[in-house]
Write a protein that holds these residues in place. Structure first.
Motif, short mmCIF file in Angstrom:
data_model
loop_
_atom_site.label_atom_id
_atom_site.label_comp_id
_atom_site.label_asym_id
_atom_site.label_seq_id
_atom_site.Cartn_x
_atom_site.Cartn_y
_atom_site.Cartn_z
N MET A 23 0.84 -1.17 0.00
CA MET A 23 0.00 0.00 0.00
C MET A 23 0.89 1.24 0.00
SD MET A 23 -3.14 0.68 2.49
CE MET A 23 -3.46 2.31 3.05
N SER A 24 0.56 2.17 -0.82
CA SER A 24 1.34 3.40 -0.94
C SER A 24 0.93 4.40 0.13
CB SER A 24 1.13 4.03 -2.31
OG SER A 24 1.63 3.18 -3.31
N GLU A 25 1.88 5.24 0.49
CA GLU A 25 1.60 6.32 1.42
C GLU A 25 1.94 7.64 0.73
OE1 GLU A 25 3.55 8.15 5.40
OE2 GLU A 25 3.33 5.98 5.34
N GLU A 81 5.15 9.97 -2.90
CA GLU A 81 4.65 8.60 -2.74
C GLU A 81 5.76 7.79 -2.10
OE1 GLU A 81 2.79 4.90 -5.29
OE2 GLU A 81 3.74 6.54 -6.36
N ASN A 82 5.49 7.29 -0.90
CA ASN A 82 6.48 6.52 -0.14
C ASN A 82 7.82 7.26 -0.04
OD1 ASN A 82 4.62 4.42 0.21
ND2 ASN A 82 5.20 3.52 -1.74
N GLU A 112 -5.73 8.34 -2.63
CA GLU A 112 -6.14 7.47 -1.53
C GLU A 112 -7.51 6.84 -1.78
OE1 GLU A 112 -3.66 9.67 2.05
OE2 GLU A 112 -5.77 10.21 1.74
N GLU A 169 -7.10 4.13 -4.46
CA GLU A 169 -6.52 2.91 -3.94
C GLU A 169 -7.52 2.13 -3.08
OE1 GLU A 169 -2.33 1.42 -2.24
OE2 GLU A 169 -3.15 3.18 -1.23
N GLN A 170 -8.30 2.84 -2.28
CA GLN A 170 -9.32 2.19 -1.45
C GLN A 170 -10.36 1.49 -2.33
OE1 GLN A 170 -9.44 1.71 1.79
NE2 GLN A 170 -11.35 0.59 1.60
N HIS A 228 -9.93 0.42 -5.39
CA HIS A 228 -9.25 -0.71 -6.02
C HIS A 228 -9.22 -1.91 -5.07
CE1 HIS A 228 -6.41 -2.96 -8.45
NE2 HIS A 228 -5.69 -3.14 -7.36
N ARG A 229 -8.91 -1.66 -3.81
CA ARG A 229 -8.85 -2.75 -2.82
C ARG A 229 -10.23 -3.36 -2.58
NH1 ARG A 229 -4.12 -3.57 -0.75
NH2 ARG A 229 -2.54 -1.96 -0.82
N LYS A 284 -5.35 -10.16 -1.10
CA LYS A 284 -4.38 -9.41 -0.31
C LYS A 284 -2.95 -9.68 -0.73
CE LYS A 284 -7.39 -8.90 3.57
NZ LYS A 284 -7.86 -9.36 4.80
#
Length: 65
Positions: A1-3, A17-18, A39, A42-43, A45-46, A52
């Protein structure tokens, strides 16, 4: 997961990003909106791809992204 984070870059604002600079904007508000969109994306997409841990030979699932 990217931050993703927003931080000042010289006299503009950077999207990181990271810890790696990915984009520079001239507005902190714009940079924060971009981070929020990333964000949310990405949410979403998950939620649509609940797997996982992919096997090590797969970077991502095949098919439509």
């Amino acid at each position: 997961m990217s931050e993703w984070t927003v931080d000042s870059v010289v006299c503009d604002w950077g999207v990181f990003e990271n810890g790696e600079l990915k984009l520079i904007t001239n507005s902190r508000v714009t940079a924060e909106k971009i981070v929020n969109l990333l964000e949310e994306d990405e949410q979403r997409h998950r939620e649509l791809n609940p797997v996982k841990d992919y096997p090590p030979y797969l970077d991502r699932p095949k098919g439509r992204c």
